[in-house]
Design a protein around this motif. Structure first.
Motif, PDB file in Angstrom:
ATOM      1  N   TYR A  71      -8.564  -0.921  -6.217  1.00 42.83           N
ATOM      2  CA  TYR A  71      -7.613  -1.997  -6.482  1.00 42.83           C
ATOM      3  C   TYR A  71      -6.285  -1.688  -5.794  1.00 42.83           C
ATOM      4  O   TYR A  71      -5.747  -0.596  -5.967  1.00 42.83           O
ATOM      5  CB  TYR A  71      -7.394  -2.166  -7.982  1.00 42.83           C
ATOM      6  CG  TYR A  71      -8.631  -2.515  -8.749  1.00 42.83           C
ATOM      7  CD1 TYR A  71      -9.351  -1.529  -9.418  1.00 42.83           C
ATOM      8  CD2 TYR A  71      -9.097  -3.817  -8.793  1.00 42.83           C
ATOM      9  CE1 TYR A  71     -10.495  -1.839 -10.126  1.00 42.83           C
ATOM     10  CE2 TYR A  71     -10.246  -4.138  -9.503  1.00 42.83           C
ATOM     11  CZ  TYR A  71     -10.937  -3.143 -10.156  1.00 42.83           C
ATOM     12  OH  TYR A  71     -12.081  -3.465 -10.852  1.00 42.83           O
ATOM     13  N   TRP A  72      -5.780  -2.689  -5.047  1.00 40.36           N
ATOM     14  CA  TRP A  72      -4.557  -2.512  -4.275  1.00 40.36           C
ATOM     15  C   TRP A  72      -3.628  -3.703  -4.436  1.00 40.36           C
ATOM     16  O   TRP A  72      -4.080  -4.848  -4.516  1.00 40.36           O
ATOM     17  CB  TRP A  72      -4.879  -2.361  -2.784  1.00 40.36           C
ATOM     18  CG  TRP A  72      -5.509  -1.059  -2.446  1.00 40.36           C
ATOM     19  CD1 TRP A  72      -6.853  -0.780  -2.428  1.00 40.36           C
ATOM     20  CD2 TRP A  72      -4.844   0.150  -2.090  1.00 40.36           C
ATOM     21  NE1 TRP A  72      -7.043   0.532  -2.078  1.00 40.36           N
ATOM     22  CE2 TRP A  72      -5.827   1.123  -1.862  1.00 40.36           C
ATOM     23  CE3 TRP A  72      -3.501   0.501  -1.940  1.00 40.36           C
ATOM     24  CZ2 TRP A  72      -5.520   2.440  -1.488  1.00 40.36           C
ATOM     25  CZ3 TRP A  72      -3.195   1.801  -1.570  1.00 40.36           C
ATOM     26  CH2 TRP A  72      -4.196   2.752  -1.349  1.00 40.36           C
ATOM     27  N   GLY A  73      -2.330  -3.409  -4.446  1.00 44.83           N
ATOM     28  CA  GLY A  73      -1.340  -4.462  -4.356  1.00 44.83           C
ATOM     29  C   GLY A  73      -1.144  -4.864  -2.904  1.00 44.83           C
ATOM     30  O   GLY A  73      -1.690  -4.247  -1.983  1.00 44.83           O
ATOM     31  N   GLN A  74      -0.337  -5.886  -2.686  1.00 41.64           N
ATOM     32  CA  GLN A  74      -0.179  -6.454  -1.346  1.00 41.64           C
ATOM     33  C   GLN A  74       0.823  -5.695  -0.489  1.00 41.64           C
ATOM     34  O   GLN A  74       0.894  -5.935   0.711  1.00 41.64           O
ATOM     35  CB  GLN A  74       0.236  -7.935  -1.442  1.00 41.64           C
ATOM     36  CG  GLN A  74       1.721  -8.177  -1.601  1.00 41.64           C
ATOM     37  CD  GLN A  74       2.236  -7.860  -2.994  1.00 41.64           C
ATOM     38  OE1 GLN A  74       1.543  -7.351  -3.853  1.00 41.64           O
ATOM     39  NE2 GLN A  74       3.498  -8.193  -3.222  1.00 41.64           N
ATOM     40  N   GLY A  75       1.578  -4.792  -1.068  1.00 37.83           N
ATOM     41  CA  GLY A  75       2.545  -4.031  -0.286  1.00 37.83           C
ATOM     42  C   GLY A  75       3.930  -4.648  -0.336  1.00 37.83           C
ATOM     43  O   GLY A  75       4.085  -5.874  -0.353  1.00 37.83           O
ATOM     44  N   THR A  76       4.939  -3.781  -0.372  1.00 33.90           N
ATOM     45  CA  THR A  76       6.322  -4.221  -0.346  1.00 33.90           C
ATOM     46  C   THR A  76       7.080  -3.316   0.632  1.00 33.90           C
ATOM     47  O   THR A  76       6.922  -2.099   0.607  1.00 33.90           O
ATOM     48  CB  THR A  76       6.945  -4.209  -1.756  1.00 33.90           C
ATOM     49  OG1 THR A  76       8.283  -4.702  -1.716  1.00 33.90           O
ATOM     50  CG2 THR A  76       6.942  -2.814  -2.377  1.00 33.90           C
ATOM     51  N   GLN A  77       7.892  -3.935   1.496  1.00 34.20           N
ATOM     52  CA  GLN A  77       8.563  -3.200   2.560  1.00 34.20           C
ATOM     53  C   GLN A  77       9.819  -2.504   2.032  1.00 34.20           C
ATOM     54  O   GLN A  77      10.655  -3.124   1.369  1.00 34.20           O
ATOM     55  CB  GLN A  77       8.957  -4.149   3.697  1.00 34.20           C
ATOM     56  CG  GLN A  77       9.759  -3.519   4.811  1.00 34.20           C
ATOM     57  CD  GLN A  77       8.928  -2.567   5.660  1.00 34.20           C
ATOM     58  OE1 GLN A  77       7.819  -2.910   6.077  1.00 34.20           O
ATOM     59  NE2 GLN A  77       9.463  -1.375   5.941  1.00 34.20           N
ATOM     60  N   VAL A  78       9.935  -1.232   2.361  1.00 34.17           N
ATOM     61  CA  VAL A  78      11.142  -0.456   2.080  1.00 34.17           C
ATOM     62  C   VAL A  78      11.700   0.021   3.417  1.00 34.17           C
ATOM     63  O   VAL A  78      10.989   0.666   4.192  1.00 34.17           O
ATOM     64  CB  VAL A  78      10.851   0.743   1.168  1.00 34.17           C
ATOM     65  CG1 VAL A  78      12.075   1.651   1.064  1.00 34.17           C
ATOM     66  CG2 VAL A  78      10.420   0.269  -0.213  1.00 34.17           C
TER      67      VAL A  78
END
Length: 122
Positions: free
Chosen positions: A111-118
């Motif tokens: 299970y993975w989230g969609q990603g968030t840019q840092v």
């Protein structure tokens, strides 16, 4: 349908802080280990931090130990990553992930989230 939604990324100057959140929906992940990974351009996805189902055990990559803190609120089905003393080399897309048992290997997570840019500027 199980879903993880990451948020909280953004642009920050070196030395600054951000808090990422990962909210789970569609099923409960209260009995799952939760983790954060990151992937910089041209690099492989790497382990950042993980927390067991109860929050009683936490695990960190050496590169973030002492600067990042992972925590979870099972009542809210949410996991957090508090990032302090950020460095330009922390710049990446950050992903949350869930698995029944803790692992540092991204290929072990279903299970993975969609990603968030840092992005950390110098």
């Amino acid at each position: 349908q199980a879903q993880l939604v990451g948020s909280g990324g953004g642009l920050v100057q070196a030395g600054g802080s951000l808090r990422l959140s990962c909210a789970a929906s569609g099923r409960t992940f209260r009995t799952y280990a939760m983790a954060w990974f990151r992937q910089a351009p041209g690099k492989e996805r790497e382990f950042v931090a993980a927390i067991n189902w109860s929050g009683g055990s936490t695990y960190y990559a050496d590169s973030v130990k002492g600067r990042f803190t992972i925590s979870r609120d099972n009542a809210k089905n949410t996991v957090y990553l508090q990032m302090n003393s950020l460095k330009p080399e922390d710049t990446a897309v950050y992903y949350c992930a869930a698995r029944e048992l803790y692992s540092r290997l991204p290929e072990n997570y279903a299970y993975w989230g969609q990603g968030t840019q840092v992005t950390v500027s110098s």
